[in-house]
Motif scaffolding. Structure first.
Motif, PDB file in Angstrom:
ATOM      1  N   GLY A  96     -22.598  26.601 -35.605  1.00 52.01           N
ATOM      2  CA  GLY A  96     -23.092  27.840 -35.031  1.00 52.01           C
ATOM      3  C   GLY A  96     -24.419  27.705 -34.320  1.00 52.01           C
ATOM      4  N   GLU A  97     -25.041  26.513 -34.320  1.00 48.93           N
ATOM      5  CA  GLU A  97     -26.318  26.366 -33.618  1.00 48.93           C
ATOM      6  C   GLU A  97     -26.087  26.386 -32.115  1.00 48.93           C
ATOM      7  N   GLN A  98     -27.028  27.007 -31.442  1.00 49.46           N
ATOM      8  CA  GLN A  98     -26.860  27.149 -29.991  1.00 49.46           C
ATOM      9  C   GLN A  98     -27.108  25.796 -29.314  1.00 49.46           C
ATOM     10  N   MET A  99     -26.280  25.457 -28.360  1.00 47.58           N
ATOM     11  CA  MET A  99     -26.489  24.217 -27.586  1.00 47.58           C
ATOM     12  C   MET A  99     -27.551  24.465 -26.533  1.00 47.58           C
ATOM     13  N   GLU A 100     -28.093  23.381 -25.988  1.00 48.63           N
ATOM     14  CA  GLU A 100     -29.031  23.517 -24.868  1.00 48.63           C
ATOM     15  C   GLU A 100     -28.360  24.224 -23.696  1.00 48.63           C
ATOM     16  N   GLU A 101     -29.167  24.940 -22.968  1.00 46.87           N
ATOM     17  CA  GLU A 101     -28.662  25.630 -21.772  1.00 46.87           C
ATOM     18  C   GLU A 101     -28.028  24.594 -20.840  1.00 46.87           C
ATOM     19  N   ARG A 102     -26.855  24.869 -20.364  1.00 46.16           N
ATOM     20  CA  ARG A 102     -26.242  23.918 -19.429  1.00 46.16           C
ATOM     21  C   ARG A 102     -26.774  24.137 -18.020  1.00 46.16           C
ATOM     22  N   PRO A 103     -27.037  23.054 -17.257  1.00 45.38           N
ATOM     23  CA  PRO A 103     -27.528  23.272 -15.898  1.00 45.38           C
ATOM     24  C   PRO A 103     -26.476  23.988 -15.069  1.00 45.38           C
ATOM     25  N   ALA A 104     -26.941  24.835 -14.162  1.00 40.38           N
ATOM     26  CA  ALA A 104     -26.006  25.581 -13.314  1.00 40.38           C
ATOM     27  C   ALA A 104     -25.244  24.589 -12.441  1.00 40.38           C
ATOM     28  N   PRO A 105     -23.953  24.850 -12.215  1.00 43.15           N
ATOM     29  CA  PRO A 105     -23.207  23.923 -11.353  1.00 43.15           C
ATOM     30  C   PRO A 105     -23.864  23.821  -9.976  1.00 43.15           C
ATOM     31  N   THR A 106     -23.924  22.577  -9.428  1.00 43.43           N
ATOM     32  CA  THR A 106     -24.576  22.422  -8.122  1.00 43.43           C
ATOM     33  C   THR A 106     -23.712  23.060  -7.041  1.00 43.43           C
ATOM     34  N   PRO A 107     -24.328  23.825  -6.131  1.00 47.04           N
ATOM     35  CA  PRO A 107     -23.530  24.453  -5.083  1.00 47.04           C
ATOM     36  C   PRO A 107     -22.937  23.385  -4.162  1.00 47.04           C
ATOM     37  N   PRO A 108     -21.790  23.628  -3.543  1.00 48.56           N
ATOM     38  CA  PRO A 108     -21.199  22.629  -2.653  1.00 48.56           C
ATOM     39  C   PRO A 108     -22.177  22.274  -1.525  1.00 48.56           C
ATOM     40  N   GLN A 109     -22.202  20.955  -1.160  1.00 49.96           N
ATOM     41  CA  GLN A 109     -23.155  20.519  -0.146  1.00 49.96           C
ATOM     42  C   GLN A 109     -22.677  20.920   1.248  1.00 49.96           C
ATOM     43  N   LYS A 110     -23.642  21.253   2.092  1.00 47.06           N
ATOM     44  CA  LYS A 110     -23.303  21.687   3.454  1.00 47.06           C
ATOM     45  C   LYS A 110     -23.719  20.621   4.454  1.00 47.06           C
ATOM     46  N   PRO A 111     -22.968  20.471   5.568  1.00 43.84           N
ATOM     47  CA  PRO A 111     -23.423  19.531   6.609  1.00 43.84           C
ATOM     48  C   PRO A 111     -24.794  19.963   7.125  1.00 43.84           C
ATOM     49  N   THR A 112     -25.688  18.989   7.301  1.00 42.13           N
ATOM     50  CA  THR A 112     -27.043  19.323   7.787  1.00 42.13           C
ATOM     51  C   THR A 112     -27.421  18.386   8.931  1.00 42.13           C
ATOM     52  N   PRO A 113     -28.259  18.841   9.857  1.00 43.55           N
ATOM     53  CA  PRO A 113     -28.663  17.969  10.961  1.00 43.55           C
ATOM     54  C   PRO A 113     -29.673  16.928  10.497  1.00 43.55           C
ATOM     55  N   LYS A 114     -29.541  15.691  10.997  1.00 40.81           N
ATOM     56  CA  LYS A 114     -30.466  14.621  10.640  1.00 40.81           C
ATOM     57  C   LYS A 114     -30.800  13.862  11.926  1.00 40.81           C
ATOM     58  N   LYS A 115     -32.059  13.464  12.046  1.00 39.74           N
ATOM     59  CA  LYS A 115     -32.476  12.807  13.284  1.00 39.74           C
ATOM     60  C   LYS A 115     -32.410  11.290  13.126  1.00 39.74           C
ATOM     61  N   TYR A 116     -31.883  10.599  14.139  1.00 42.64           N
ATOM     62  CA  TYR A 116     -31.762   9.144  14.125  1.00 42.64           C
ATOM     63  C   TYR A 116     -32.388   8.531  15.354  1.00 42.64           C
ATOM     64  N   LYS A 117     -32.895   7.298  15.180  1.00 42.58           N
ATOM     65  CA  LYS A 117     -33.240   6.491  16.351  1.00 42.58           C
ATOM     66  C   LYS A 117     -32.055   5.558  16.584  1.00 42.58           C
ATOM     67  N   LEU A 118     -31.446   5.653  17.746  1.00 41.82           N
ATOM     68  CA  LEU A 118     -30.273   4.827  18.052  1.00 41.82           C
ATOM     69  C   LEU A 118     -30.569   3.972  19.280  1.00 41.82           C
ATOM     70  N   GLU A 119     -30.415   2.670  19.145  1.00 40.16           N
ATOM     71  CA  GLU A 119     -30.599   1.802  20.308  1.00 40.16           C
ATOM     72  C   GLU A 119     -29.227   1.294  20.736  1.00 40.16           C
ATOM     73  N   TYR A 120     -28.768   1.749  21.905  1.00 47.45           N
ATOM     74  CA  TYR A 120     -27.450   1.374  22.436  1.00 47.45           C
ATOM     75  C   TYR A 120     -27.573   0.028  23.157  1.00 47.45           C
ATOM     76  N   ILE A 121     -26.657  -0.895  22.863  1.00 47.59           N
ATOM     77  CA  ILE A 121     -26.708  -2.250  23.418  1.00 47.59           C
ATOM     78  C   ILE A 121     -25.419  -2.525  24.188  1.00 47.59           C
ATOM     79  N   TRP A 122     -25.533  -3.087  25.381  1.00 48.61           N
ATOM     80  CA  TRP A 122     -24.320  -3.488  26.116  1.00 48.61           C
ATOM     81  C   TRP A 122     -24.605  -4.726  26.957  1.00 48.61           C
ATOM     82  N   THR A 123     -23.576  -5.282  27.560  1.00 53.67           N
ATOM     83  CA  THR A 123     -23.722  -6.485  28.361  1.00 53.67           C
ATOM     84  C   THR A 123     -23.426  -6.146  29.812  1.00 53.67           C
TER      85      THR A 123
END
Ligand code: ADP
Ligand code: MN
Ligand code: MN
Ligand code: MN
Length: 472
Positions: A96-123
């Motif tokens: 009957g002892e109370q368990m620790e509070e369970r962490p809230a389920p993590t919300p589903p992850q959403k696509p987010t914008p991220k900045k990249y440095k891209l160096e395009y290489i060709w011949t």
């Protein structure tokens, strides 16, 4: 006054939600038995049984239980223990002892914008490597790695690279492979940085005439059963970036160092020139994930070799272009004025070695045969296509394939076991029991276009070995 955490709390009845096919549940079964002996009333709910599953789902929904099986649940308090638990860990809450509070389920992850440095290489059409940088915002899941799917095509001014007319100049660079940028795992702006190897397309999406990658791709598709591997020994000379003379030579009287003989695999300031570059190159190639095998100073002072492979010809061709790019980029960074030359003969006069790019190759059958016989037969069959080979094996080979300086003559096709004056050498290490039979084509020059050279080699070796199979 009642003591806190008293052990005398009443035992509660428990639900044991389980799946008889699950390994974790099997581990929990003995715990269940012990608890029963101890006086707990345990109801086992087998979720492979529809009736039990219904009850289990109801009670799980009631208490928002997120875990699967095994799951111990106190039907009175909603306390629960997910997964396999030691008996001791179960008891407090089952009383009957109370368990620790369970962490809230993590919300589903959403696509987010991220900045990249891209160096395009060709011949370009002359085999020079070109590159340009852009900073792109790419929308992706927070923990997703950058992938080809996310990297868009781009365009460049083909009239400035001798690949198009000024009046209709835009060409497309279409990504074919990504490499993490090992020089800037994160640049100063904390932005992820990648190299994007590209092939060149016409505006209508067809392959530009300078793009020979598609041909190799097609040839490999047609000859998949041969499972051909290649490995390249890329030689080059470090040269003064202005005069084009081998780097460090002007320090010698008449700009001529002592004769060759001690420079191959030489050690010491007077036996090699430019090791800092060769070493940094090796490290960067390895960090960017290519099949870099090794390097050493070559026969002429300031000349070097590195090897890539063995592997699928398309992978190795892409990696070779990228490794050349990295090498050239490093020469921009060092404090002395140096550049890379893939000229087949940087020093045409005098007793100095030229630079080649030996292609080592094997088909599945070559790797599986024990002795040198099959390798000899393949060599004899390659004689007929010698002229075609020379056409596909890079510029200025007439200056290098002289029959001197560990080369064969350009006019004659020869082969031999461990013969470094032959067009094709059968390496000792390639024959005999348990050896992975392969051949070394010594004809390609250092500047060879790997897509062109491998296209010739894969199609010729494949048709020769198919003919041999029919005739055996
Ligand atoms: P060399 O004695 O000619 O200097 P290296 O040690 O420099 O030889 O290079 C050997 C090359 O052979 C490497 O590029 C390696 O990838 C390649 N190689 C080894 N085994 C095979 C194989 N079974 N098929 C194709 N290439 C191979
Ligand atoms: Mn070698
Ligand atoms: Mn060599
Ligand atoms: Mn070699």
């Amino acid at each position: 006054m009642a003591k806190k955490n008293s052990n005398k709390k009443e035992k509660h009845d428990l639900l044991y939600i389980m799946n008889p096919n699950c390994g974790w549940c099997k581990k929990s079964d003995p715990v269940v038995e012990e608890l029963k002996k101890d006086g707990y009333d345990i109801t086992t709910l087998d979720i492979t049984n529809p009736e039990d599953a219904k009850v289990a789902n109801e009670v799980k929904a009631k208490y928002n239980a997120q875990c699967g099986t095994p799951l111990f649940l106190d039907a009175e308090t909603g306390n629960m223990a997910c997964g396999f638990r030691e008996r001791g860990a179960l008891e407090p809450w089952a009383k009957g002892e109370q368990m620790e509070e369970r962490p809230a389920p993590t919300p589903p992850q959403k696509p987010t914008p991220k900045k990249y440095k891209l160096e395009y290489i060709w011949t370009d059409s002359d085999g020079n490597i070109r590159s340009k940088v852009r900073y792109s915002t790419i929308v992706q899941m927070p923990n997703e790695m950058l992938s080809m799917r996310n990297v868009p095509q781009w365009s460049f001014d083909g009239s400035s690279t001798n690949q198009a007319e000024t009046t209709d100049s835009d060409l497309i660079i279409s990504p074919v492979r990504l490499f993490p940028n090992p020089m800037e795992s994160r640049n100063q702006s904390q932005m992820a940085s990648w190299y994007v190897l590209c092939e060149v397309l016409n505006p209508d999406g067809t392959h530009h005439e300078s793009n020979l990658r598609k041909e190799l791709w097609d040839i490999l598709q047609e000859n998949k059963d041969q499972d051909i591997w290649v490995g390249v020994e890329q030689e080059y000379v470090m040269v003064d970036e202005v005069s084009g003379q081998p780097y460090g030579w002007t320090d010698y009287k008449d700009s001529t160092p002592p004769p060759q003989g001690e420079y191959y695999c030489g050690v010491g300031g007077n036996k090699q020139k430019g090791r800092v570059i060769a070493e940094q190159h090796a490290n960067l190639c390895i960090q960017s994930g290519i099949a870099f095998e090794g390097f050493h100073p070559e026969v002429m002072l300031s000349q070097w070799e590195y090897q890539i492979g063995p592997g699928n010809p398309l992978d190795i061709a892409d990696q070779l272009i990228f490794s050349r790019f990295l090498l050239q980029r490093i020469t921009e960074r060092v404090s002395f004025p140096v550049a890379v030359s893939y000229d087949s003969k940087v020093m045409p006069d005098g007793n100095w070695n030229g630079s080649g790019a030996h292609i080592n190759f094997s088909s599945k059958q070559m790797r599986e045969e024990d002795g040198p016989e099959y390798l000899n037969i393949i060599c004899s069959s390659l004689a007929e296509s010698h002229d075609e080979a020379i056409k596909s094996y890079g510029k200025d080979n007439d200056k290098r394939l002289t029959g001197r300086h560990e080369t064969s003559s350009i006019d004659k096709f020869t082969w031999g076991e461990n013969d470094r004056t032959a067009s094709i050498r059968i390496p000792f290490s390639a024959v005999g029991e348990d050896k992975m039979g392969y051949l070394e084509d010594r004809r390609p020059s250092a500047s060879m276009n790997p897509y062109e050279a491998f296209s010739y080699l894969v199609s010729t070796v494949s048709s020769v070995s198919k003919e041999l199979l029919v005739n055996i």
